[in-house]
Design a protein around this motif. Structure first.
Motif: not given
Length: 391
Positions: A307-328
């Protein structure tokens, strides 16, 4: 062109015996990443656990990674290609985030993977095979994992291979307290398993054994249990009712020829590669389970974790976006450094002195605009013009 590449095998396509063929211990790990560096790969680390062996690298030469994987596990490339998966770029980044969160673990939410990841990356750092890309990505993955641990219940409840073995013992046997239990191996998983046995079974006859007798004695003293010298292995195994093995031997510790079949025994192999000969299972009165068997847990704790998987995926998306911004932004680092240097070198604009703090504000403004709007060329020219006009 350099790209982020992942080559791996895991429990989804292979059983424990097959994964054992691809297992990479610390010495093999050092050898592999060192050879990779000599052959021009400046960023690489290897993760090898009971559930997976994965190589992460920044390279344009995927064929070289496959060759290194094959040669350092002594497995033909044709067999490696049969079982492995290869991911690139964003797909590989997403995979690492999910591995770190325990979303890709055989037991959902298994938090032990974090320690295993850290150990693998620290080894790569020690041998200078990481780079700025891997450093930033790895740290972002750890931040994401920490948030998931704090903000979700993905890792709540007691459910891991070290706990599953206790559940299996309690489910399979009666009068467990009076059984002779032998645990071989005092590493991290062995240590946790040992404590779980004491907490949940509370056996009257419990002994541990390790190739290093001093380590076994140390743990035995800490937990107030017995230790047995390693050279008494065969005698200890035949005396025991329950044998748990959590070691990292390259060959079987327990073989068919060692076993007296007149007594019923239950074996649990937590090792990858297997350290108990699987053929013991066909002997009379001998019963064996490995990590794959123990990972087939379907209980309330696991249901709650799902039941907690969707919450975890949303958190991953936030951090992955931050990493992509750094990469850009990283693409424009040379431009920004050059611009800052040139602006500072302007001793005067007209009849006014240029202040370094003003330069920093200008560079920061450009960097922010590059990161958020991704239209740098016209904007940085406009910002420099405004800077000169102000001064």
């Amino acid at each position: 062109m350099l790209q982020f590449v992942l080559i791996g095998i895991n429990y989804k396509k292979t059983d424990a015996a097959t994964r054992g063929l691809f297992s990479i211990d610390e010495q093999k790990n050092i050898s592999l990443i060192s050879e990779a560096k000599l052959k021009g790969i400046d960023g690489i680390f290897v993760l090898s656990t009971c559930n997976r062996t994965e190589i992460y690298a920044t390279t344009e030469n995927t064929a070289l990674l496959l060759k290194l994987f094959s040669s350092h596990t002594n497995v033909e490339i044709s067999i490696l290609n049969k079982y492995c998966y290869i991911k690139y770029g964003d797909e590989a980044i997403q995979h690492l985030f999910e591995v770190g969160a325990g979303l890709d673990s055989q037991i959902l939410g298994d938090y032990e993977i974090v320690g295993q990841l850290k150990k693998s990356f620290q080894l790569a750092k020690k041998y200078y095979t990481t780079n700025s890309f891997l450093e930033r990505l790895f740290n972002t993955v750890l931040q994401s994992t920490k948030c998931i641990k704090q903000e979700t219940k993905l890792s709540s409840g007691t459910i891991s291979v070290s706990f599953a073995v206790v559940q299996s013992i309690l489910h399979q046997l009666n009068d467990v307290k009076n059984k002779n239990i032998l645990l071989i191996g005092t590493g991290k998983i062995g240590h946790i398993t040992c404590k779980n046995i004491i907490d949940y079974i509370q056996p009257y006859n419990f002994a541990i054994m390790n190739r290093s007798n001093s380590k076994a004695n140390e743990l035995a003293t800490e937990l107030n249990i017995n230790s047995i010298p390693f050279d008494c292995l065969t005698t200890a195994v035949n005396k025991a009712d329950i044998i748990i093995v959590s070691t990292q031997a390259s060959n079987y510790l327990i073989t068919q020829s060692m076993i007296d079949i007149r007594k019923e025994r239950y074996f649990y192999d937590l090792s990858i590669p297997n350290n108990i000969d699987p053929r013991i299972n066909i002997l009379k009165n001998q019963y064996l389970k490995n990590v794959d068997d123990l990972s087939k847990i379907n209980d309330e704790t696991l249901a709650n974790r799902r039941k907690e998987v969707p919450k975890a995926i949303k958190i991953i998306e936030v951090h992955k976006t931050e990493f992509k911004q750094w990469l850009q932004l990283r693409k424009y680092a040379p431009l920004l450094h050059s611009l800052k240097k040139n602006l500072i070198e302007l001793k005067e604009v007209g009849d006014k002195i240029v202040h370094e703090e003003e330069v920093k504000k200008t560079i920061k403004k450009i960097a922010t605009e590059i990161r958020e709007k991704r239209q740098p060329t016209c904007f940085y020219m406009q910002t420099v013009h405004e800077f000169i006009s102000r001064n």
